[in-house]
Design a protein around this motif. Structure first.
Motif, PDB file in Angstrom:
ATOM      1  N   LEU A  30      -6.329  -5.067 -20.475  1.00 17.73           N
ATOM      2  CA  LEU A  30      -6.533  -3.937 -19.576  1.00 17.73           C
ATOM      3  C   LEU A  30      -6.920  -4.472 -18.207  1.00 17.73           C
ATOM      4  O   LEU A  30      -7.799  -5.334 -18.109  1.00 17.73           O
ATOM      5  CB  LEU A  30      -7.607  -2.988 -20.104  1.00 17.73           C
ATOM      6  N   VAL A  31      -6.226  -3.968 -17.180  1.00 17.37           N
ATOM      7  CA  VAL A  31      -6.474  -4.423 -15.823  1.00 17.37           C
ATOM      8  C   VAL A  31      -6.603  -3.230 -14.883  1.00 17.37           C
ATOM      9  O   VAL A  31      -6.136  -2.130 -15.190  1.00 17.37           O
ATOM     10  CB  VAL A  31      -5.360  -5.377 -15.315  1.00 17.37           C
ATOM     11  N   LYS A  32      -7.240  -3.467 -13.744  1.00 18.86           N
ATOM     12  CA  LYS A  32      -7.418  -2.426 -12.730  1.00 18.86           C
ATOM     13  C   LYS A  32      -6.819  -2.913 -11.410  1.00 18.86           C
ATOM     14  O   LYS A  32      -6.958  -4.077 -11.062  1.00 18.86           O
ATOM     15  CB  LYS A  32      -8.903  -2.113 -12.542  1.00 18.86           C
ATOM     16  N   VAL A  33      -6.169  -1.978 -10.701  1.00 23.84           N
ATOM     17  CA  VAL A  33      -5.623  -2.264  -9.378  1.00 23.84           C
ATOM     18  C   VAL A  33      -6.150  -1.200  -8.418  1.00 23.84           C
ATOM     19  O   VAL A  33      -5.899  -0.003  -8.601  1.00 23.84           O
ATOM     20  CB  VAL A  33      -4.078  -2.261  -9.389  1.00 23.84           C
ATOM     21  N   ASN A  34      -6.896  -1.647  -7.411  1.00 18.53           N
ATOM     22  CA  ASN A  34      -7.418  -0.761  -6.380  1.00 18.53           C
ATOM     23  C   ASN A  34      -6.273  -0.460  -5.402  1.00 18.53           C
ATOM     24  O   ASN A  34      -5.842  -1.337  -4.656  1.00 18.53           O
ATOM     25  CB  ASN A  34      -8.590  -1.443  -5.674  1.00 18.53           C
ATOM     26  N   THR A  35      -5.791   0.781  -5.404  1.00 22.30           N
ATOM     27  CA  THR A  35      -4.630   1.146  -4.590  1.00 22.30           C
ATOM     28  C   THR A  35      -4.940   1.161  -3.095  1.00 22.30           C
ATOM     29  O   THR A  35      -4.016   1.103  -2.285  1.00 22.30           O
ATOM     30  CB  THR A  35      -4.062   2.509  -5.014  1.00 22.30           C
ATOM     31  N   GLU A  36      -6.207   1.223  -2.731  1.00 23.70           N
ATOM     32  CA  GLU A  36      -6.572   1.149  -1.314  1.00 23.70           C
ATOM     33  C   GLU A  36      -6.384  -0.276  -0.790  1.00 23.70           C
ATOM     34  O   GLU A  36      -5.943  -0.466   0.328  1.00 23.70           O
ATOM     35  CB  GLU A  36      -8.029   1.584  -1.103  1.00 23.70           C
ATOM     36  N   GLU A  37      -6.734  -1.237  -1.604  1.00 24.54           N
ATOM     37  CA  GLU A  37      -6.625  -2.637  -1.203  1.00 24.54           C
ATOM     38  C   GLU A  37      -5.243  -3.218  -1.487  1.00 24.54           C
ATOM     39  O   GLU A  37      -4.823  -4.165  -0.831  1.00 24.54           O
ATOM     40  CB  GLU A  37      -7.694  -3.472  -1.908  1.00 24.54           C
ATOM     41  N   GLU A  38      -4.560  -2.674  -2.477  1.00 20.15           N
ATOM     42  CA  GLU A  38      -3.249  -3.192  -2.896  1.00 20.15           C
ATOM     43  C   GLU A  38      -2.183  -2.106  -2.739  1.00 20.15           C
ATOM     44  O   GLU A  38      -1.531  -1.699  -3.691  1.00 20.15           O
ATOM     45  CB  GLU A  38      -3.321  -3.694  -4.352  1.00 20.15           C
ATOM     46  N   GLN A  39      -2.020  -1.647  -1.499  1.00 23.89           N
ATOM     47  CA  GLN A  39      -1.104  -0.539  -1.231  1.00 23.89           C
ATOM     48  C   GLN A  39       0.339  -0.886  -1.544  1.00 23.89           C
ATOM     49  O   GLN A  39       1.111  -0.022  -1.958  1.00 23.89           O
ATOM     50  CB  GLN A  39      -1.259  -0.076   0.220  1.00 23.89           C
ATOM     51  N   SER A  40       0.716  -2.141  -1.406  1.00 24.18           N
ATOM     52  CA  SER A  40       2.100  -2.508  -1.688  1.00 24.18           C
ATOM     53  C   SER A  40       2.409  -2.372  -3.190  1.00 24.18           C
ATOM     54  O   SER A  40       3.526  -1.989  -3.555  1.00 24.18           O
ATOM     55  CB  SER A  40       2.406  -3.924  -1.209  1.00 24.18           C
ATOM     56  N   LEU A  41       1.436  -2.646  -4.046  1.00 28.42           N
ATOM     57  CA  LEU A  41       1.644  -2.445  -5.484  1.00 28.42           C
ATOM     58  C   LEU A  41       1.776  -0.961  -5.810  1.00 28.42           C
ATOM     59  O   LEU A  41       2.618  -0.565  -6.612  1.00 28.42           O
ATOM     60  CB  LEU A  41       0.498  -3.045  -6.300  1.00 28.42           C
ATOM     61  N   ALA A  42       0.940  -0.147  -5.177  1.00 24.73           N
ATOM     62  CA  ALA A  42       1.021   1.295  -5.391  1.00 24.73           C
ATOM     63  C   ALA A  42       2.381   1.830  -4.951  1.00 24.73           C
ATOM     64  O   ALA A  42       2.981   2.680  -5.616  1.00 24.73           O
ATOM     65  CB  ALA A  42      -0.099   2.008  -4.639  1.00 24.73           C
ATOM     66  N   THR A  43       2.896   1.298  -3.859  1.00 32.23           N
ATOM     67  CA  THR A  43       4.213   1.705  -3.368  1.00 32.23           C
ATOM     68  C   THR A  43       5.308   1.214  -4.304  1.00 32.23           C
ATOM     69  O   THR A  43       6.207   1.977  -4.674  1.00 32.23           O
ATOM     70  CB  THR A  43       4.453   1.159  -1.948  1.00 32.23           C
ATOM     71  N   ARG A  44       5.228  -0.052  -4.717  1.00 31.46           N
ATOM     72  CA  ARG A  44       6.247  -0.630  -5.591  1.00 31.46           C
ATOM     73  C   ARG A  44       6.374   0.145  -6.903  1.00 31.46           C
ATOM     74  O   ARG A  44       7.468   0.361  -7.409  1.00 31.46           O
ATOM     75  CB  ARG A  44       5.918  -2.081  -5.905  1.00 31.46           C
ATOM     76  N   TYR A  45       5.243   0.585  -7.447  1.00 32.50           N
ATOM     77  CA  TYR A  45       5.266   1.308  -8.724  1.00 32.50           C
ATOM     78  C   TYR A  45       5.217   2.820  -8.560  1.00 32.50           C
ATOM     79  O   TYR A  45       5.028   3.545  -9.520  1.00 32.50           O
ATOM     80  CB  TYR A  45       4.148   0.789  -9.637  1.00 32.50           C
ATOM     81  N   GLN A  46       5.418   3.267  -7.333  1.00 30.67           N
ATOM     82  CA  GLN A  46       5.518   4.695  -7.016  1.00 30.67           C
ATOM     83  C   GLN A  46       4.348   5.497  -7.589  1.00 30.67           C
ATOM     84  O   GLN A  46       4.543   6.516  -8.256  1.00 30.67           O
ATOM     85  CB  GLN A  46       6.858   5.252  -7.480  1.00 30.67           C
ATOM     86  N   ILE A  47       3.149   5.023  -7.294  1.00 30.70           N
ATOM     87  CA  ILE A  47       1.944   5.712  -7.739  1.00 30.70           C
ATOM     88  C   ILE A  47       1.710   6.872  -6.781  1.00 30.70           C
ATOM     89  O   ILE A  47       1.431   6.679  -5.609  1.00 30.70           O
ATOM     90  CB  ILE A  47       0.727   4.755  -7.759  1.00 30.70           C
ATOM     91  N   ARG A  48       1.863   8.079  -7.279  1.00 30.87           N
ATOM     92  CA  ARG A  48       1.765   9.276  -6.452  1.00 30.87           C
ATOM     93  C   ARG A  48       0.436  10.016  -6.629  1.00 30.87           C
ATOM     94  O   ARG A  48       0.048  10.813  -5.801  1.00 30.87           O
ATOM     95  CB  ARG A  48       2.918  10.230  -6.768  1.00 30.87           C
ATOM     96  N   SER A  49      -0.215   9.783  -7.756  1.00 29.31           N
ATOM     97  CA  SER A  49      -1.532  10.366  -7.988  1.00 29.31           C
ATOM     98  C   SER A  49      -2.381   9.347  -8.731  1.00 29.31           C
ATOM     99  O   SER A  49      -1.861   8.471  -9.405  1.00 29.31           O
ATOM    100  CB  SER A  49      -1.417  11.665  -8.794  1.00 29.31           C
ATOM    101  N   ILE A  50      -3.680   9.473  -8.558  1.00 31.34           N
ATOM    102  CA  ILE A  50      -4.582   8.547  -9.227  1.00 31.34           C
ATOM    103  C   ILE A  50      -5.672   9.351  -9.927  1.00 31.34           C
ATOM    104  O   ILE A  50      -5.997  10.455  -9.469  1.00 31.34           O
ATOM    105  CB  ILE A  50      -5.180   7.505  -8.263  1.00 31.34           C
ATOM    106  N   PRO A  51      -6.198   8.852 -11.001  1.00 28.34           N
ATOM    107  CA  PRO A  51      -5.809   7.620 -11.658  1.00 28.34           C
ATOM    108  C   PRO A  51      -4.457   7.753 -12.366  1.00 28.34           C
ATOM    109  O   PRO A  51      -4.107   8.824 -12.849  1.00 28.34           O
ATOM    110  CB  PRO A  51      -6.917   7.385 -12.689  1.00 28.34           C
ATOM    111  N   THR A  52      -3.730   6.664 -12.388  1.00 28.35           N
ATOM    112  CA  THR A  52      -2.488   6.580 -13.159  1.00 28.35           C
ATOM    113  C   THR A  52      -2.560   5.328 -14.012  1.00 28.35           C
ATOM    114  O   THR A  52      -2.847   4.245 -13.503  1.00 28.35           O
ATOM    115  CB  THR A  52      -1.251   6.524 -12.242  1.00 28.35           C
ATOM    116  N   LEU A  53      -2.307   5.496 -15.296  1.00 26.69           N
ATOM    117  CA  LEU A  53      -2.238   4.372 -16.223  1.00 26.69           C
ATOM    118  C   LEU A  53      -0.776   4.025 -16.440  1.00 26.69           C
ATOM    119  O   LEU A  53       0.039   4.912 -16.682  1.00 26.69           O
ATOM    120  CB  LEU A  53      -2.874   4.725 -17.567  1.00 26.69           C
TER     121      LEU A  53
END
Length: 143
Positions: free
Chosen positions: A90-113
């Protein structure tokens, strides 16, 4: 049969016999435990290594510090990590700090697993969940 497991400390990839996963294996590089019963905080430069090199499924919590439901779910996610390891990382990705990952995986709402297996996304679920719901969803998805 051996499995590749990425160290949560130094991020080296280790080979561990499948029947030794529960025997508290240690990293060959840094000699720390490969499983800590806690979610691993990942940055973009470490994310791909963990997703691609772990032979066990990897469950990612995309979250942000300003998100109330994310903060409410954090203890449940940590509890799930303690129970699901060593069969799942289990891992966590802070979408504020890692915006490119959030964009790459099309994270539109949080939390998203997002659940990855063999380097590929196999399922995702948005919205806060309790520890039992997280474990039930993750286990049912990988079976």
């Amino acid at each position: 049969m051996s499995l590749h497991i990425v160290c949560p400390h130094c991020h080296a990839t280790n080979r561990v016999p499948a029947d030794r996963l529960t025997a508290v294996p240690k990293c060959g590089a840094c000699h720390q435990a490969l499983f800590t019963a806690l979610p691993v905080e990942l940055t973009e430069d470490r994310f791909t290594r963990h997703i691609d090199n772990n032979d066990i499924p990897v469950l990612v919590d995309f979250w942000a510090p300003w998100c109330g439901p994310c903060r409410m779910m954090a203890p449940a996610f940590a509890k799930a990590a303690a129970i699901l390891e060593p069969g799942m990382r289990l891992v966590k990705v802070n979408t504020e700090e890692e915006q490119s990952l959030a964009t790459r995986y099309q994270i539109r709402s949080i939390p998203t697993l997002v659940l990855f297996k063999g380097g590929r996304e196999i399922s995702r679920q948005s919205g806060a969940m309790g520890d039992q719901e997280i474990m039930r969803w993750a286990k049912s998805t990988i079976q």
